[in-house]
Design an enzyme around this catalytic site. Structure first.
Site, PDB file in Angstrom:
ATOM      1  N   ASN A  92       0.858  -1.207  -0.169  1.00 22.46           N
ATOM      2  CA  ASN A  92      -0.026   0.117   0.072  1.00 22.46           C
ATOM      3  C   ASN A  92       0.994   1.250   0.042  1.00 22.46           C
ATOM      4  O   ASN A  92       1.495   1.616   0.970  1.00 22.46           O
ATOM      5  CB  ASN A  92      -0.833   0.054   1.103  1.00 22.46           C
ATOM      6  N   LYS A 137       0.171   4.097  -0.349  1.00 19.79           N
ATOM      7  CA  LYS A 137      -0.494   5.405   0.116  1.00 19.79           C
ATOM      8  C   LYS A 137      -0.369   6.590  -0.735  1.00 19.79           C
ATOM      9  O   LYS A 137      -0.131   6.434  -1.922  1.00 19.79           O
ATOM     10  CB  LYS A 137      -0.047   5.651   1.532  1.00 19.79           C
ATOM     11  N   HIS A 177      -9.692   0.518   4.821  1.00 16.14           N
ATOM     12  CA  HIS A 177      -8.526   0.769   5.559  1.00 16.14           C
ATOM     13  C   HIS A 177      -8.745   2.091   6.543  1.00 16.14           C
ATOM     14  O   HIS A 177      -9.510   3.021   6.518  1.00 16.14           O
ATOM     15  CB  HIS A 177      -7.447   1.464   4.281  1.00 16.14           C
ATOM     16  N   GLU A 191      -7.086   4.485   7.773  1.00 16.34           N
ATOM     17  CA  GLU A 191      -6.719   5.967   7.350  1.00 16.34           C
ATOM     18  C   GLU A 191      -8.192   6.728   6.496  1.00 16.34           C
ATOM     19  O   GLU A 191      -8.440   7.449   6.851  1.00 16.34           O
ATOM     20  CB  GLU A 191      -5.564   6.034   6.588  1.00 16.34           C
ATOM     21  N   GLU A 201      -5.520  -4.966  10.310  1.00 18.10           N
ATOM     22  CA  GLU A 201      -4.197  -4.016  10.602  1.00 18.10           C
ATOM     23  C   GLU A 201      -4.421  -3.245  11.947  1.00 18.10           C
ATOM     24  O   GLU A 201      -5.386  -2.358  11.949  1.00 18.10           O
ATOM     25  CB  GLU A 201      -4.432  -2.941   9.480  1.00 18.10           C
ATOM     26  N   GLY A 245       2.528   2.249  10.694  1.00 20.61           N
ATOM     27  CA  GLY A 245       3.329   3.677  10.602  1.00 20.61           C
ATOM     28  C   GLY A 245       3.771   4.048  11.952  1.00 20.61           C
ATOM     29  O   GLY A 245       4.498   5.003  12.003  1.00 20.61           O
ATOM     30  N   SER A 286       3.438  -2.001  10.618  1.00 20.44           N
ATOM     31  CA  SER A 286       5.052  -1.908  10.779  1.00 20.44           C
ATOM     32  C   SER A 286       5.203  -3.285  10.451  1.00 20.44           C
ATOM     33  O   SER A 286       6.340  -3.908  10.993  1.00 20.44           O
ATOM     34  CB  SER A 286       5.076  -1.648  12.195  1.00 20.44           C
TER      35      SER A 286
HETATM   36  P1  13P Z   1       2.990   0.418   7.558  1.00 19.39           P
HETATM   37  O1  13P Z   1       3.437  -0.790   7.279  1.00 19.39           O
HETATM   38  O2  13P Z   1       3.613   1.547   7.098  1.00 19.39           O
HETATM   39  O3  13P Z   1       2.757   0.345   9.148  1.00 19.39           O
HETATM   40  O4  13P Z   1       1.399   0.780   7.000  1.00 19.39           O
HETATM   41  C1  13P Z   1       0.668  -0.595   7.088  1.00 19.39           C
HETATM   42  C2  13P Z   1      -0.640  -0.036   6.331  1.00 19.39           C
HETATM   43  O5  13P Z   1      -1.493   0.643   6.568  1.00 19.39           O
HETATM   44  C3  13P Z   1      -1.070  -0.835   5.112  1.00 19.39           C
HETATM   45  O6  13P Z   1      -2.471  -0.708   4.780  1.00 19.39           O
END
Ligand code: 13P
Length: 247
Positions: A9, A11, A92, A94, A164, A170, A210
């Protein structure tokens, strides 16, 4: 046998040149028959990546549930179909938290994506407070029941789940293998309770949060973890390749 999947991803990151360079390197990674790589790219690179005609799947991070119309700045699923995109991300954290995406909207998007026969990675996961108060299992079960369980068993075949935990995204804090496996097993049991063992056993459940080149092998060795949804560590082809090879 359920598919093993490692998905990136990206982003809101990378330039077009960087995106193509990472994508081209992934094409060289040798995969087993039941292994799959998906790259969820920003919209603006989707077409350029598809033009490379690699076996690595290209997915979209989002779409608007309406078929078309006066939605300035939005992209519909028909736009994605037009570019021959086969996968989408839905739910997701976010999008839920930063863009107030409700369960109603998530359900609508799932229905639209299914109508268009998209492969869907549906994301769930608890915030820190729910984990700290021991309510994480209940919270995720509720997400599954609210967002997903209106689907038929046939429709569930298009769903890949990504667990997740919000506190791991993150942050550099990864769920321990025990925490991740407990939740993945619980998600599989919850799916079995609703759809039966066959659907549950065939549903790939990915871990995200992570996950990196150092911890991926240990996570992927857990019996109910079928791969990963990778953010930060997918922005570098060497790290991402190590994660794929950790499977
Ligand atoms: P990170 O791997 O940066 O923690 O992000 C995970 C994520 O949100 C994948 O969709």
């Amino acid at each position: 046998m359920r598919k093993k999947i490692v998905a990136a991803n990206w982003k809101m990151n990378l330039t077009k040149k960087e995106a193509i360079s990472i994508y081209d390197k992934l094409e060289e990674v040798e995969l087993d028959d039941n292994q799959e790589i998906i790259v969820f790219s920003p919209y603006v690179f989707l077409d350029a990546l598809k033009q490379r005609q690699h076996h690595v799947k290209v997915g979209a991070q989002n779409f608007h549930p309406a078929a078309r119309g006066a939605y300035t700045g939005k992209v519909s699923i028909s736009h994605l179909v037009d570019l021959e995109i086969e996968c989408v991300l839905v739910g997701h954290s976010e999008r839920r938290m930063l863009f107030n995406e409700s369960s109603e909207v998530i359900k609508l998007k799932l229905d639209v994506a299914i109508q268009h026969k998209m492969e869907i990675i549906y994301c769930c996961g608890e915030p820190l407070i729910k984990r700290e108060t021991g309510k994480h299992l209940y919270f995720v079960k509720n997400q599954l029941e609210t967002d997903l369980f209106h689907l038929s068993a046939e429709q569930m075949k298009l769903i890949i789940i990504a667990y997740e935990p919000v506190w791991a995204i993150g942050t550099g804090v990864t769920a321990t293998t025990a925490q991740a496996e407990e939740m993945h097993k619980f998600i599989r049991e919850t799916i079995a309770g609703k759809y039966g063992n066959e659907v549950a056993e065939n549903t790939s459940i990915l871990y995200g949060g992570s996950c990196n080149a150092e911890n991926a092998a240990e996570l992927f060795a857990c019996p109910n973890i079928d791969g990963g949804l990778i953010g930060g560590a997918s922005l570098n082809s060497e790290d991402f390749t190590k994660i794929i090879l950790a499977q």
